[in-house]
Design an enzyme around this catalytic site. Structure first.
Site, short mmCIF file in Angstrom:
data_model
loop_
_atom_site.label_atom_id
_atom_site.label_comp_id
_atom_site.label_asym_id
_atom_site.label_seq_id
_atom_site.Cartn_x
_atom_site.Cartn_y
_atom_site.Cartn_z
CE1 TYR A 195 49.84 173.98 64.55
CE2 TYR A 195 47.50 174.93 64.35
CZ TYR A 195 48.67 173.81 64.23
OH TYR A 195 47.92 172.76 63.61
CE LYS A 248 50.24 172.29 61.11
NZ LYS A 248 50.84 171.17 60.68
#
Ligand code: NAP
Ligand code: F7E
Length: 348
Positions: free
Chosen positions: A156, A160
């Site tokens: 994640y 990002k």
């Protein structure tokens, strides 16, 4: 009347932001995914709660659908909040996470360009404190600022970081008014139940009302800089009202452990917790009855953990005039009281 398009409008921040923009007089459009039509239960629920939002069907993976939405709506502001946002889940599905949370950002930026809106539409990217990673070597004592170095610790966080840099790149390459909000954890009554704060507040309410025996958690010692989501969406909006685009940290400047969150949450329901044992055998026990209320389940441990996050919101405070309104005890109280109310209402 200004027009805003919010991706991820069905998520926690999407709901808070849609309401805020509506209050500010915007025409609000919100992107949702899936095969939804007016008769779909989820569509109906969203419409009931936010009748003022024009719901638009598009997936972040679908450049054509995003471009169509941009061409039709011609928004003044786009808030890109859609993502696979659960850090633990991103280890289980890293490829989809890279596609949606990383490349999805590029799809929205390209859709803005394909619609010919790059000089007029302002863009907000939902960047995250997970990009910093919380390791000793890059952790300033006074908290992470916009200048701190990145070392993401999950698929994640890595995805990002791509979304963050591609947004900066589009700002530099095409002169877009594109800003990244590097937001530290923010929670509240709209938080998904898979995130630790809501899992705790929900369990506390259910345990208090005799609907649940205990609560299983992973790492109790991780620390987070937790604020209230309602305060943070105001910061997002302020970023897009600046003459020049830029990146900003939004945080409280305080950090607390999962253990502290548990203690305070149970206390809010009139239960004092004593900790007993060590490691995976540690338990949280009701100080009055001796009943075990919190257990450790290693299934909730992550392959790599972010141990400590602390943000320094000085730039946002100075430039945007932004400051969180709700403090840590206020946040815990708000969430527990909300879930007590929900569970009591279900009991009738
Ligand atoms: P959230 O509740 O998980 O909402 C994310 C939304 O994205 C959901 O509504 C989800 O749709 C949608 N989505 C997922 N995959 C999609 C796809 N392929 N196409 C279109 N939509 C898709 O997250 P949040 O807490 O509101 O956070 C908002 C944003 O800020 C996210 O980008 C998150 O990564 C970032 N962020 C959050 C925090 C925080 O503490 N909350 C901190 C920093 C950054 P469904 O409802 O259909 O699943
Ligand atoms: O975990 C620990 C877990 O899932 C917080 C997302 O919004 O904020 C969020 O990411 C901590 C971690 O949030 C459980 O190991 C213990 O250390 O609530 P979380 P997160 O990973 O901080 C950032 C800023 C985002 O950008 C993300 O989108 O709590 N923890 N026991 C647990 N976590 C969960 N979920 N469940 C447990 O049982």
């Amino acid at each position: 009347m200004k027009k805003a398009l919010i991706t991820g409008v069905a998520g926690q921040d999407g709901g808070h932001l849609a309401k805020l923009l509506h209050e500010k007089g915007y025409e609000v459009h919100g992107v949702i995914r899936g095969q939804m039509e007016a008769s779909h239960p989820r569509y109906k629920t969203l419409k009931q709660e936010m009748p003022f939002v024009n719901l638009v069907m598009a997936d972040l993976l679908d450049l054509a659908a995003l471009t169509r939405a941009l061409q039709e709506i011609q928004p003044d502001e786009v808030y890109n909040l859609a993502a696979i946002s659960h850090v633990g889940y991103s280890f289980r599905d890293p490829i989809l996470t890279a596609d949606v949370t990383g490349k999805g950002v590029l799809n929205v930026l390209e859709a803005i360009r394909l619609a010919g809106l790059e000089k007029t539409t302002r863009f907000y990217q939902a960047s995250t404190s997970e990009m910093f990673g919380g390791l000793d070597y890059n952790r300033p004592d006074t908290g992470y600022t916009e200048e701190a170095s990145f070392h993401p610790r999950s698929p994640y966080g890595v995805a990002k970081l791509y979304g963050h840099w591609i947004t900066c790149n589009y700002r530099e390459s095409y002169g877009m008014h594109a800003s990244c909000g590097i937001l530290f954890n923010h929670e509240g009554e709209r938080r998904g139940p898979e995130f630790v704060t809501r899992k705790i507040s929900k369990a506390v309410a259910r345990i208090k009302l005799g609907l649940q025996e205990d609560l299983e958690l992973g790492n109790l010692d991780a620390k987070r800089d937790w604020g209230y989501a309602g305060d943070y969406v105001e910061g997002m909006w302020r970023m897009l009202q600046q003459e020049q685009p830029a990146d900003y940290v939004l945080a409280t400047g305080e950090t607390h452990s999962i253990r502290e969150f548990c203690e305070l949450a149970f206390k809010e329901a009139g239960i004092n917790i004593n900790w007993q044992g060590n490691g995976v055998d540690e338990t949280g026990v009701d100080a009055t009855t001796g009943k075990v209320l919190i257990k450790i389940n290693p299934d909730f441990f992550r392959p790599a953990e972010v141990d400590l996050l602390l943000g320094n919101p000085a730039k946002a405070e100075k430039t945007l005039g932004w400051k969180r309104a709700i403090d840590f005890p206020g946040l815990v109280k708000l969430m527990v009281q909300h879930d007590l109310g929900l569970e009591e209402a279900k009991l009738g």
